[in-house]
Design a protein around this motif. Structure first.
Motif, PDB file in Angstrom:
ATOM      1  N   UNK A  47       0.819  -1.218   0.000  1.00 33.90           N
ATOM      2  CA  UNK A  47       0.000   0.000   0.000  1.00 33.90           C
ATOM      3  C   UNK A  47       0.846   1.258   0.000  1.00 33.90           C
ATOM      4  N   UNK A  50       2.271   1.892  -3.306  1.00 35.59           N
ATOM      5  CA  UNK A  50       1.257   2.305  -4.277  1.00 35.59           C
ATOM      6  C   UNK A  50       0.699   3.701  -3.990  1.00 35.59           C
ATOM      7  N   UNK A  51       0.940   4.203  -2.770  1.00 38.75           N
ATOM      8  CA  UNK A  51       0.527   5.582  -2.473  1.00 38.75           C
ATOM      9  C   UNK A  51      -0.793   5.720  -1.763  1.00 38.75           C
ATOM     10  N   UNK A  52      -1.180   4.724  -1.004  1.00 42.28           N
ATOM     11  CA  UNK A  52      -2.437   4.825  -0.256  1.00 42.28           C
ATOM     12  C   UNK A  52      -2.295   5.891   0.827  1.00 42.28           C
ATOM     13  N   UNK A  74      -0.930   8.607  -6.065  1.00 44.88           N
ATOM     14  CA  UNK A  74      -1.141   7.199  -6.409  1.00 44.88           C
ATOM     15  C   UNK A  74      -1.391   7.004  -7.903  1.00 44.88           C
ATOM     16  N   UNK A  75      -2.228   7.872  -8.504  1.00 46.62           N
ATOM     17  CA  UNK A  75      -2.555   7.681  -9.916  1.00 46.62           C
ATOM     18  C   UNK A  75      -1.336   7.927 -10.803  1.00 46.62           C
ATOM     19  N   UNK A  78       0.912   4.915 -10.727  1.00 47.11           N
ATOM     20  CA  UNK A  78       0.368   3.847 -11.567  1.00 47.11           C
ATOM     21  C   UNK A  78       0.697   4.111 -13.038  1.00 47.11           C
ATOM     22  N   UNK A  82       3.798   1.500 -12.010  1.00 48.26           N
ATOM     23  CA  UNK A  82       3.715   0.674 -10.804  1.00 48.26           C
ATOM     24  C   UNK A  82       2.328   0.040 -10.726  1.00 48.26           C
ATOM     25  N   UNK A  83       2.287  -1.239 -10.496  1.00 50.31           N
ATOM     26  CA  UNK A  83       1.008  -1.942 -10.440  1.00 50.31           C
ATOM     27  C   UNK A  83       0.902  -2.716  -9.136  1.00 50.31           C
ATOM     28  N   UNK A  84      -0.277  -2.604  -8.508  1.00 50.70           N
ATOM     29  CA  UNK A  84      -0.531  -3.385  -7.296  1.00 50.70           C
ATOM     30  C   UNK A  84      -1.719  -4.309  -7.549  1.00 50.70           C
ATOM     31  N   UNK A  85      -1.492  -5.615  -7.495  1.00 53.94           N
ATOM     32  CA  UNK A  85      -2.605  -6.567  -7.566  1.00 53.94           C
ATOM     33  C   UNK A  85      -3.145  -6.698  -6.145  1.00 53.94           C
ATOM     34  N   UNK A  86      -4.426  -6.367  -5.970  1.00 54.81           N
ATOM     35  CA  UNK A  86      -5.007  -6.276  -4.627  1.00 54.81           C
ATOM     36  C   UNK A  86      -5.315  -7.645  -4.023  1.00 54.81           C
ATOM     37  N   UNK A  90     -11.582  -4.389  -5.390  1.00 57.19           N
ATOM     38  CA  UNK A  90     -12.736  -3.587  -4.978  1.00 57.19           C
ATOM     39  C   UNK A  90     -13.839  -3.638  -6.037  1.00 57.19           C
TER      40      UNK A  90
END
Lengths: 250, 521
Positions: A47, A50-52, A74-75, A78, A82-86, A90
């Motif tokens: 997180x 990814x910039x949460x 965060x955007x 991306x 950079x990609x985060x598979x959750x 959501x």
């Protein structure tokens, strides 16, 4: 290179320290597995990268191919690759998969000064990737993650990863909630992207199971907010035998 | 949007590629034009249609009395019966008081300070053809994106629309142009300003005016009946499917005027018409009143589809100015198997207060209401519908989507009434509210009265918020926050937007996106 140096982060809500000095360098084409007990802060690492906004970085820095990642929203991270598979993808009611994917893809293309991809070209590309992930065409009309099974959600994450072709991909417990067939399909999805040699992976997982299918180049043991041990596959095997307490204590 | 595969494959074949692109990727339709839109918004302070047209107008002195009514009637060269009708309405109006049951607090309106008639001077003798219309007026509509030159529409110069749409443009109190009348006349369709219908088709106007919304139905319908100025008249003869979409474009320009339009649509046995209306107004610090009455009559097997995209000036961020949109809309399904369908997208106005309704008199008749109401800043909406089931096996569907952001307040109020004789009737109601931020409001007040045991009523309601999780998920895929919000909102409103005619659906999508810009974060 995704270069994480002495990263400390806390929960913005109550200033509780979670990351306590993480250092890790990932080069394109490398696969790093981070394993650790529940509550060690593995997901938080994903997180924060990814910039949460729920987390505050207190000290340390992160660069992605020379860019200061922590300075970016965060955007922007991306779009920069950079990609985060959750772990828990959501739901977006009313937003269909096709529309969502193409919007995301075109946001990234716009950033690179490319023309938006038209619907026909996009559809061809998406269908080809979906076929390799064992997804049927009707996925495109379904609402993003709404009513998806655990396996379907993870496949959609892999589809997005394949289409967005990130420079660095973080997979957050992607194996959780998957049966063995789904696990294999997800692993194949990762391996296909890996073969291109242009994406660096950070695979966060609790179990060794996934690593039977995705052979990591490096394995890191994560405990109490930092990496306590690094090495190769032998560490994962030791963890499987002795458990976290055994390996961490040793 | 997923008009295509999901909702019927025949659509795909009709509009193949264009539609395909739209269905598949409709949610990013707002993106290419985004920068341009943002620039316009910056230039105009948030409301794209807020410009004012400088034009010489005939404006009646402010005030409401019998002389004003006589003046309006004289200006329009109306027959005696209509003047009498107006004067009686005024008399009844003067005995009524402003209702107080609505949710929005309404600053008192001084009806004596409003001018009840305003017409561009150049319209004094009425334009004989489009060539005679004041170029300044044509430019106004051009700026609004409403092409009034048939030649240009036909040549494809203006707008990308492939289908022809006939337009009636109403500027303050008069209709300034109606396009494609000859082509429509060949099909037997009458589409003209109501003031003209009074002259040329008095028997129809006399028969139907006030037949669905009685003069004394409510305070504003009585006011409208006394002082209504212009609006559209549509008559579709028996068995005719209207060959094109009909639309009216309403523009309030003059300061301190009200707009009181009157629309009357009659669909004879077995006919079909799709009608749409759009509305904008300049930015003013004062509130302006828009009190229209719309009456629809559908005879046996006839269908009327009525769509609205309402974007009156909403007032500024502190709630100063904006249009009071107090409208009475009602349709009568007079004949067996007739159908009336209302679709509305309400993004403008300081206060929207209206309930487009259906009286289902004919056996097996169908009433539908699809609504999206968006409120932000200090906008308020109290809207919904009334479905009155009288005939046997009558059906109604209500889908209402309320979106509230900032300090916006959204209220769904609806009545489903099934009378004893309406045996075997059905209603399905779905009311969904979407909240953005923590200072807005959403309220749902359904009234349900069922007076027989063979009917079925269903009511579903949900309230949701755009969550941080959703925004983060979208951000992690590279979407800026405002684009993510627009995408989620359009997804939320999709069930309603899909009922709009194609061209309007695209516009409405953009409008929802634009209307919410800057409302998050």
């Amino acid at each position: 290179m995704l270069d994480i140096k002495e990263l400390y982060a806390e929960l913005a809500e109550d200033n509780k320290a979670i990351l306590k000095g993480v250092s890790l360098a990932i080069k394109p084409g490398e696969v790093h597995a981070v394993m650790g007990p529940n509550g060690a802060g593995k997901s938080t690492l994903g997180y924060v990268l990814a910039g949460r906004e729920d987390y505050t970085v207190t000290t340390g820095n992160v660069t992605m191919d020379g860019q200061d990642l922590l300075e970016m929203d965060a955007d922007a991270r991306a779009r920069a690759g950079l990609f985060l598979a959750f772990q828990y993808p959501v739901e977006l009611p009313g937003v269909n998969v096709a529309s969502f994917l193409r919007t995301c893809l075109n946001a990234k293309r716009a950033e690179n000064g490319e023309e938006p991809m038209n619907a026909a070209v996009f559809l061809k590309l998406a269908r080809a990737e979906m076929a390799t992930l064992g997804m049927s065409d009707n996925f495109l009309q379904r609402f993003v993650n709404v009513g998806f099974s655990g396996g379907e959600k993870k496949r959609l994450e892999m589809l997005q990863m394949a289409l967005l072709a990130p420079k660095y991909a973080i997979l957050d417990e992607t194996d959780s909630g998957l049966d063995i067939d789904a696990l294999r399909i997800v692993a194949e999805g990762v391996n296909r992207v890996r073969e291109k040699g242009t994406t660096g992976f950070l695979i966060i997982t609790h179990y060794q199971r996934l690593l039977d299918y995705i052979k990591p180049d490096f394995v890191h043991v994560f405990a109490d907010g930092k990496i306590v041990k690094s090495g190769g596959m032998e560490i994962a095997e030791a963890l499987e035998k002795e458990g976290y307490s055994g390996v961490v204590a040793a | 949007m997923r008009f295509g595969l999901f909702y019927g494959k025949d659509l795909i074949t009709l509009h193949a590629l264009w539609l395909f692109d739209f269905y598949l990727c409709g949610n990013d339709f707002f993106m290419p034009a985004e920068q341009e839109t943002l620039d316009q918004i910056d230039a105009l302070g948030g409301y794209k249609y807020g410009f004012e047209t400088t034009i010489e107008s005939d404006v009646a002195p402010a005030g409401l009395n019998a002389d004003v009514v006589r003046m309006i009637s004289a200006k329009k060269e109306e027959p005696e019966w209509l003047l009498d009708w107006r004067l009686k309405a005024l008399e009844r109006f003067e005995a009524m008081t402003m209702p107080t049951w609505q949710k929005p607090g309404i600053t008192p309106i001084d009806l004596q300070k409003i001018s009840y008639f305003s017409a561009p001077k150049s319209m004094k003798d009425g334009p004989k053809s489009l060539d005679e219309v004041d170029p300044e007026l044509l430019r106004t509509y051009e700026k609004l994106g409403i092409p009034l030159h048939e030649r240009e529409i036909l040549a494809g110069v203006v707008g990308a629309s492939e289908r022809k749409i006939a337009v009636d443009a109403v500027f303050d109190s008069v209709s300034v142009a109606t396009t494609f009348r000859e082509e429509l006349a060949r099909a037997g369709v009458i589409f003209c300003p109501i003031s003209e219908a009074v002259k040329n088709h008095p028997e129809l106007v006399k028969k139907y005016l006030g037949s669905v919304v009685p003069v004394t139905d409510n305070y504003f319908s009585a006011l409208n009946s006394a002082v209504f100025t212009d609006g559209s008249f549509v008559y579709i003869p028996e068995g005719v499917r209207c060959p094109m979409e009909l639309s009216t474009y309403f523009r309030i320009n003059e300061r301190n005027t009200g707009q009181f339009e009157r629309t009357l649509i009659i669909a004879e046995k077995g006919s079909y018409v799709s009608y749409l209306e759009g509305c904008t107004a300049p930015m003013r610090d004062e509130n302006q009143l828009h009190a229209a009455v719309v009456e629809l009559v559908a005879h046996e097997d006839a269908e009327i589809k009525y769509s609205t995209v309402q974007n009156w000036y909403p007032g500024d961020k502190d709630g100063k100015g904006g249009i009071f949109n107090f409208v009475t809309k009602r349709g009568l399904c007079a004949g067996a198997r007739s159908k009336i369908s209302w679709t509305q997208v309400e993004t403008g106005s300081a206060i929207t207060w209206k309930y487009p309704s259906c009286i289902l008199k004919g056996d097996d008749s169908v009433g539908e209401f699809y609504s999206v109401a968006l409120t932000r800043a200090k906008q308020m909406a109290d809207t919904g519908t009334k479905m009155i089931h009288l005939g046997k096996r009558t059906k109604s569907v209500i889908i209402s989507k309320g979106i509230s952001a900032e300090r916006g307040d959204n209220m769904y109020r609806g009545l489903v009434k099934i009378q004893p004789e309406a045996k075997g009737s059905r209603n399905y109601t779905q009311c969904d509210s979407l909240l953005i931020g923590d200072q807005c409001g959403a309220h749902t007040i359904p009234y349900i009265q069922v007076k027989n045991a063979s009917s079925t009523v269903e009511h579903e309601a949900t309230t949701s918020k755009i969550s941080d999780d959703q925004l983060f998920y979208c951000a992690q895929r590279g979407l800026e926050e405002q684009d993510a919000v627009a995408m989620i909102v359009n997804g939320f409103a999709k069930e309603v937007l899909q009922h709009l005619p194609m061209e309007f659906a695209v516009e409405a999508q953009k409008l929802l996106g634009i209307s919410l810009e800057g409302s998050v974060g």
